[in-house]
Every structure is written in C-alpha cells, then in structure tokens.
Write an enzyme that holds these catalytic residues in place. Structure first.
Site, PDB file in Angstrom:
ATOM      1  N   HIS A  52      39.881  42.460  25.589  1.00  0.00           N
ATOM      2  CA  HIS A  52      39.089  42.605  26.652  1.00  0.00           C
ATOM      3  C   HIS A  52      39.693  44.087  26.724  1.00  0.00           C
ATOM      4  CE1 HIS A  52      42.997  41.824  29.344  1.00  0.00           C
ATOM      5  NE2 HIS A  52      42.341  42.786  29.963  1.00  0.00           N
ATOM      6  N   ASP A 101      43.563  36.801  22.914  1.00  0.00           N
ATOM      7  CA  ASP A 101      43.149  37.706  24.118  1.00  0.00           C
ATOM      8  C   ASP A 101      43.712  38.576  23.142  1.00  0.00           C
ATOM      9  OD1 ASP A 101      41.845  39.840  25.287  1.00  0.00           O
ATOM     10  OD2 ASP A 101      41.788  38.952  27.360  1.00  0.00           O
ATOM     11  N   SER A 153      47.764  44.872  30.993  1.00  0.00           N
ATOM     12  CA  SER A 153      47.244  44.482  29.834  1.00  0.00           C
ATOM     13  C   SER A 153      47.501  45.230  28.156  1.00  0.00           C
ATOM     14  CB  SER A 153      45.189  44.352  30.318  1.00  0.00           C
ATOM     15  OG  SER A 153      45.082  43.490  30.569  1.00  0.00           O
TER      16      SER A 153
HETATM   17  N1  ARG Z   1      41.839  39.362  34.402  1.00  0.00           N
HETATM   18  C1  ARG Z   1      42.152  40.172  32.845  1.00  0.00           C
HETATM   19  C2  ARG Z   1      42.209  41.409  33.452  1.00  0.00           C
HETATM   20  O1  ARG Z   1      42.265  41.608  34.588  1.00  0.00           O
HETATM   21  C3  ARG Z   1      41.371  39.635  32.410  1.00  0.00           C
HETATM   22  C4  ARG Z   1      39.950  39.945  31.931  1.00  0.00           C
HETATM   23  C5  ARG Z   1      38.366  39.943  30.810  1.00  0.00           C
HETATM   24  N2  ARG Z   1      38.609  38.226  30.394  1.00  0.00           N
HETATM   25  C6  ARG Z   1      37.428  37.639  31.071  1.00  0.00           C
HETATM   26  N3  ARG Z   1      36.752  37.461  30.995  1.00  0.00           N
HETATM   27  N4  ARG Z   1      36.402  39.369  31.802  1.00  0.00           N
HETATM   28  O2  ARG Z   1      41.403  42.500  32.916  1.00  0.00           O
HETATM   29  N1  GLU Z   2      43.832  41.466  32.491  1.00  0.00           N
HETATM   30  C1  GLU Z   2      44.188  42.994  33.483  1.00  0.00           C
HETATM   31  C2  GLU Z   2      44.201  44.111  32.875  1.00  0.00           C
HETATM   32  O1  GLU Z   2      43.376  44.575  32.516  1.00  0.00           O
HETATM   33  C3  GLU Z   2      45.659  42.484  33.679  1.00  0.00           C
HETATM   34  C4  GLU Z   2      45.076  40.643  34.644  1.00  0.00           C
HETATM   35  C5  GLU Z   2      46.626  41.610  36.150  1.00  0.00           C
HETATM   36  O2  GLU Z   2      46.007  42.086  36.285  1.00  0.00           O
HETATM   37  O3  GLU Z   2      47.899  41.810  35.708  1.00  0.00           O
HETATM   38  O4  GLU Z   2      45.252  45.085  32.664  1.00  0.00           O
END
Ligand code: ARG
Ligand code: GLU
Length: 717
Positions: free
Chosen positions: A85, A217, A652
């Site tokens: 991502h 990921d 991330s």
């Molecule tokens: N939750 C994770 C972060 O904050 C991954 C986001 C990407 N994945 C998604 N399905 N949008 O960035």
């Molecule tokens: N997916 C998040 C990022 O893009 C990390 C997840 C979180 O916020 O801990 O940094």
C-alpha cells in the site's frame, strides 16, 4: 498484561505510573536509557548496534519512503522493501488496462526492467542531535517563536554548508525540546516488483485494520545513485546503491513471547490531548468526518463496481479515503470502550493534585483548566477547518485543477515578463493529463452533490446561501439547488472535461480571466474556498497556537512532576524505535486472537466473485500441495503475526526486527481494537500487524519465480 479494569483502577490509585510497559516511540539517540530493559526482554543487541554515529548501524538500513511510509534495505545492491500500500500509487502509475500490474503483479527480471518513479524519494537519517539549548540561546525562552526560528535557520544553514545533506530541526513535546535531523535523500528509486492485489491487498477494505489478517502487504523497489554512490536525480547512468548497512532475514522459528522491535518513521500521535479535546474528537469531529467520507465512498465504490476502467482509475484514491475513514470508526469505538474521557479526567485530577504539592509547581496548577476551557470555547474553529479539509481536499476533485489555475492567474504577469508563460502552460497540460487519466466526471459529480449538501450543513452556511431566497427553504429546495449547480459545473465548466480544459489553456490570454468569471466551476469554488482559506484556516491556526502554548506548559509539568515515568515525545514523522513482543490479544470479552495466521487460513477466506477475497488458482494449488519450500514452520506457512509494539501511521513498511536485529517481517497495520492508541495506548489490547518476511520471500521465490531477488538477500537460518 493488565486487564482493562485493573489498568483503570491502578491508574486511578496511582496517578501516573509506569504501567504502560510497552508504550512509547523512542528516539534512537536516547536508546541507551532503555538498553537494559530491552536486553531484559531478550534483546541481544546494544543501543550502539541500533543507532550509532560512529559506525554503520541498523539505522542506516531504515529509510523514509516517499515522505510517508518506511522502507528497509535488504541487499548490498540497494534493494528496498516496503508495503504494497506504500508503493500503491507507483504501482498504479505503471498500470494500464494492457499492463494491469494491480491485477497481475509485476517482477522485473533484470535491472533494465526496473521502472523509474519521478518524484519518489527515499531518505536515510545520517544523524540526530539534541539542539534544544542552541535553539533557546539568546531567546526570551520556549515561547519566543521568532527567536527560536532565527536560531533554527542559522543552524540549518551552518550544518548544511558544504555537504549534500538536507537538514531539518523539529520541535518535540510542543517545543519543550528540539532535535536536528541530518538527512541523505535518494532521488532515483525504481520499482522492482509487486505481488498482485489478490496477495498485496488481500482482504481489501473488508479486512483493513482487522485481525485475523492474511495480506501480503509488500512491494519491492531499488535505490539508484550516481557513480560516487551519492544521491543523484534519475539517469540511465545511475547504478544500484551500495548501502552502509542492510538487514539480514530472520528464518528463526517464531513463537509467542519473542522479542520484537519496530524501527521506522511514525507520523503522528497525540498522547497528551486533554479530556475536552478527546470528547470533541469522539462526539463531534470524527463522526462528521466519517459521514463526509461515507458520502464520497458511496459514489466511488459504486463507480468502481460498475466499470473496470473506473476501478483502476480510482483504486489509489479510494484506498486512501477509505483507510482513514475506517481507522476513525475504530478509534471512536475504542476510545468509547476504554472510557477515554474518564481516563483523561482521572489523569488530569492526579496532575492537578501533584501541582498543589510544591510552591514551584504552582504554575502547572491551572493549566489543565485553561486548556479545557479554551477547547470548550473555541473547538468550532477546528471543526470548521476539518470539514473544509474534507470538502476541498478530499471531496470533489475538480477543485484541484481550479487551485492550479489560481496559481497561473496570480503569477500571469510575472510569467509573461520572464517569457515563461508557454512553458508553464505546457506543464499544466501535462499534469492535467495525469489528472484526467484517473478522473471520471460522473463519479466526481456524485461526490459533489453528496458532499456539497453536507458541507453547507455542517459549517452552517445554509443561511448565507439562502438569504436571497424569497420562500421558505426546505431540504428538498436545497438539494435541487445543488443539483442545478452540479448540472452546470459538470456539463459546462472547463475544469471537468479534458478537451474544454486544454482548449482554454491553449487560448490563454489576459481576457481569460473574464471567461473564468463566467465559469460556474470556477466561481463556485472560489466563493466558498476563499472564506475557508481566509477565515476557517486562520481561525484554526490561531486556535492551535493557543492550544499548543498551553500544551507546552502542561507537558513540561509531566516531565518535571513525574520524573520516574516513561516519557516519550509524540510521533512527528521522525525516526523512532518501539519494542515489545510477538503476542496475540483478547480485546473482546469471550474471544481471543491467536498471534499468527497461515496460508491455510488465507485459502479458507477465498471467495470467487468477491474482489477482496478472490485467490488466483496458482495460490490455491500451491497451498494444496503444501509447497512451502524453506519458508514453512511446523508444517505451516505463516502469513501474518501480531506484536505488542506501539506503532502508528507512517510505520507502514517498517521492519519488525528480532532479538538480533534480523528482519522478521514488515509492519503494515494495527488491529481494529488498537487504533485508539494514537491517543491512549492499552498494552492489553494494542497490537501491530506484521506480514512475515518468510511469506514475503515465499511469494517472491515460489509463487512468482523471482528467486533472483531472494538470492540478493542475506538469509540467516
Ligand atoms: N490500514 C493500513 C494503513 O493505515 C493499510 C492501508 C492500506 N490497505 C487498504 N485496504 N486500504 O495504512
Ligand atoms: N497502515 C499504516 C501506515 O500506512 C500503519 C498502520 C497504523 O496506523 O498503525 O502507516
């Protein structure tokens, strides 16, 4: 582990004590103070192995990727791992209906096939220095913004002189401390490979922020440099970077309780917010922002479902809008469950009480009341601003082009004088090409209709709009008002159609402003954006200034009056370390989360026809044959695991390291129940989500046949 009730109770009894054993995002240069604790928990390294300015250390393998994420070097030839991502917009930019890397994945077979990404950078920290004293020198103290800024400027210039480094000085703890970061910024970062969405985005938005998780990921990049091994802009002549340090890959069998450490660039936490602010977030700000995004997502999701082209065009935008939207929902729920407001009030009571115990602490005694009063009185400044951000920056997209046009108009004479006008217009056309490549006017119109209504309601602008309407204004009237605007803007404006836009630019002259003033797309935006920029944004800035000057005193009091507590400055996109262990959780009554997931579990989620969960036949076959290669453990292939490491957005792609500093996996998320940890960390339930590096290598090597990449790495068995 402290069950919640005990936790709250002991908080109540003891005020602040080091209950939050796993809380904190530590500055690597201050790690020495935590070395013995880390070693007691199993770490075999020294603080110097992790961060050193005298020799290569782990820090030299950690990079900030693209300004927002973290990445790590895993080979002597500049090979870089980050999340799928995090590389998503690059992956998308190389994708088209003919070359659909989102759907099919991509693996460069040699360096010639590694693709450049204009604008993408990777940044290494050369060193960090505490410059608090130097910043305050000759000033009237911590509140003397101008004095401090002047010092900052001087120091930055002085440190930069004669080097190829960039230098930044940042305030920590609301200006109670200042640190200087010396950075090396790499400018040629190429795309090497990605698994298909069915692996890299497996589970999609359904599983996002959720455990159990089975997302692969990750994506792969490589840093290129000039022949002198120093950063250089993209050039065919550039060569792969030879880093000071790259991470080795940990093949050691994993088990619950293993030491884990996350090294990266967490973006923002707000551990010190006071009770009234938390209440505002929970009850007003978040629900409204969530509602604004409900409105845009409804339109985008529908568009993506009904057309393949729209799916590709909107995939990155949708992911970014949906990501924060879902996190906020989790945060609000978590903060309510944790009784955040009450927890904060108790903390505040303990603080006040302590301030009464010594004469020299008197200055802290009323700071909390002043803060809470200020927030009660002026929180709408922040609310209006937040709504404007949602509408003008995450809402109808054509606004973006109008902003670009404003720039041209402001500087028209200057460009003309310097003979740059033609060039500027060509540049605008190029960026409009990119814009329209991912734009669907019908989708945008839907967003416009939905959000305009809501924005006017939230920000109380109904009255202004309807003051010339003779008859009484109903919701239906308002809706038809917005509908009629939408028909004109999306049917006629130059900003909602590529041909109209280009024709306008081609004929750009002094008279164009007149034309613009007749363009409803243009006038509508300006009519409402101007007050947002001039009033809401200013109001918000003033509010923030007032809040943070009080916060400075409040946080200073925490350090002074509670010296035995574990203090750490809030995340601010600087390099940090957090440590904990490989660990599951039981955040919900009657339910426990085990600490890892497997390939079999992923197969069990397979659902043909559901884009979030549809697996490729090859994946199903490999799983059925148990073709794990050297990557399995106990007859299973681990896909993801959780740890009790305090992380946030920006972490991330961060490496999760074992007791010897070897790479166990890539951090990519938190569980739903931990998203409130940006405000309140609860060690019993806050878990970060990690994709196991053995699965990452399995996908590269066995699934995709890109074993040449694995061969570059240093594997520790
Ligand atoms: N939750 C994770 C972060 O904050 C991954 C986001 C990407 N994945 C998604 N399905 N949008 O960035
Ligand atoms: N997916 C998040 C990022 O893009 C990390 C997840 C979180 O916020 O801990 O940094």
């Amino acid at each position: 582990m402290y069950p919640l009730k005990t936790l709250l109770l002991s908080l109540l009894l003891s005020g602040f004590q080091t209950l939050f054993a796993d809380e904190g995002m530590l500055l690597p240069l201050l790690l020495k103070a935590f070395e013995s604790d880390m070693q007691a928990r199993g770490m075999k390294l020294t603080a110097e192995d992790i961060y050193s300015i005298n020799q290569a250390s782990l820090k030299d393998a950690i990079l900030q990727f693209g300004g927002g994420c973290t990445a790590e070097l895993v080979s002597g030839q500049g090979l870089l791992l980050t999340n799928h991502h995090c590389g998503y917009s690059q992956i998308q930019s190389h994708s088209s209906l003919e070359h659909d890397y989102l759907k099919n994945g991509y693996w460069a077979r040699n360096t010639d096939e590694e693709l450049p990404n204009p604008g993408l950078t990777a940044m290494r920290i050369v060193r960090i220095e505490d410059v608090t004293e130097a910043m305050l020198q000759g000033t009237k103290g911590k509140q003397d913004k101008q004095g401090i800024e002047a010092n900052m400027k001087r120091w930055v210039e002085k440190t930069k002189a004669g080097s190829h480094y960039e230098v930044e000085i940042k305030a920590f703890d609301y200006g109670n401390a200042y640190y200087m970061m010396v950075k090396e910024v790499f400018l040629d970062v190429r795309f090497v490979g990605t698994p298909p969405n069915s692996i890299g985005k497996f589970g999609g938005d359904t599983d996002n922020w959720v455990w159990p998780r089975h997302t692969g990921d990750f994506s792969v990049f490589r840093i290129y440099v000039g022949k002198d091994n120093k950063p250089a802009p993209y050039s065919k002549e550039n060569v792969p970077y030879a880093p000071l340090k790259h991470l080795s890959i940990s093949f050691k069998e994993r088990k619950e309780g293993d030491f884990t450490m996350v090294y990266g660039f967490p973006g923002l936490t707000e551990q010190h917010v006071v009770s009234e602010y938390l209440k505002f977030i929970i009850e007003k700000e978040r629900p409204a922002r969530i509602a604004m995004r409900d409105l845009s997502l409804a339109v985008i999701d529908e568009g993506m479902r009904s057309s393949e082209l729209t799916r590709i065009q909107y995939s990155a935008k949708q992911a970014s809008i949906a990501n924060a939207w879902k996190k906020w929902i989790g945060q609000v729920e978590g903060l309510k469950n944790l009784d955040g407001f009450v927890v904060k009030q108790r903390e505040e009571a303990a603080y006040r009480k302590m301030a009464e115990t010594k004469l020299e602490w008197k200055k802290y005694a009323d700071v909390l009341d002043r803060l809470n009063e200020l927030i009660k009185a002026k929180k709408n400044a922040e609310f209006d601003y937040a709504m404007g951000v949602e509408y003008f920056y995450y809402g109808p997209e054509y606004f973006k082009l109008v902003r670009g046009m404003e720039e041209l108009i402001q500087n028209y004479e200057k460009y003309l004088e310097k003979g740059e006008l033609k060039q500027v217009i060509e540049k605008m056309k190029t960026s409009a090409d990119l814009f329209f490549k991912n734009y669907n006017a019908q989708v945008d119109k839907g967003i416009y209709k939905n959000q305009t209504n809501a924005y006017f309601k939230y920000t109380n602008q109904w009255a202004a709009i309807t003051k010339n309407v003779k008859y009484s204004v109903t919701a239906a009237w308002f809706e038809s008002y917005v509908q009629s605007k939408a028909d004109i803007i999306y049917g006629q404006s130059i900003f909602t159609d590529k041909a109209r836009y280009n024709a306008f630019l081609d004929g750009f002259s002094v008279k164009s402003l007149k034309k613009l003033n007749k363009d409803l797309g243009y006038t509508f935006f300006n009519q409402y954006f101007a007050p947002f920029r001039n009033e809401s944004a200013m109001g918000y800035r003033n509010f923030q200034t007032e809040v943070s000057s009080l916060m400075q005193l409040y946080v200073e009091g925490k350090y002074v009056m509670f010296p035995n507590e574990k203090h750490w400055p809030d995340a601010n996109s600087t390099l940090r370390i957090t440590y904990g262990q490989l660990e599951g959780s039981a955040p919900i009554d009657g339910m426990a989360y085990t600490e890892h997931t497997t390939l079999n579990g992923m197969i069990a989620k397979n659902k043909t026809g559901n884009p979030d969960f549809e697996l490729a036949p090859r994946m199903i076959q490999l799983a059925a044959d148990k073709t794990y290669g050297p990557y399995g453990q106990d007859g299973e292939l681990w896909v993801c695991f959780t740890g009790s490491n305090h992380t946030t957005g920006g972490n991330s792609g961060s490496p999760v390291l074992d007791d010897q500093g070897h790479l166990m996996g890539l951090n990519f998320d938190r569980t739903w129940e931990s998203t409130m940890s940006d405000y309140l960390f609860d060690p019993s339930r806050c878990r970060n989500v990690v994709v196991d590096i053995r699965y990452v290598l399995w996908v590269m090597d066995i699934y995709a046949g890109a074993s040449h990449l694995v061969k570059e790495m240093t594997l520790v068995r």
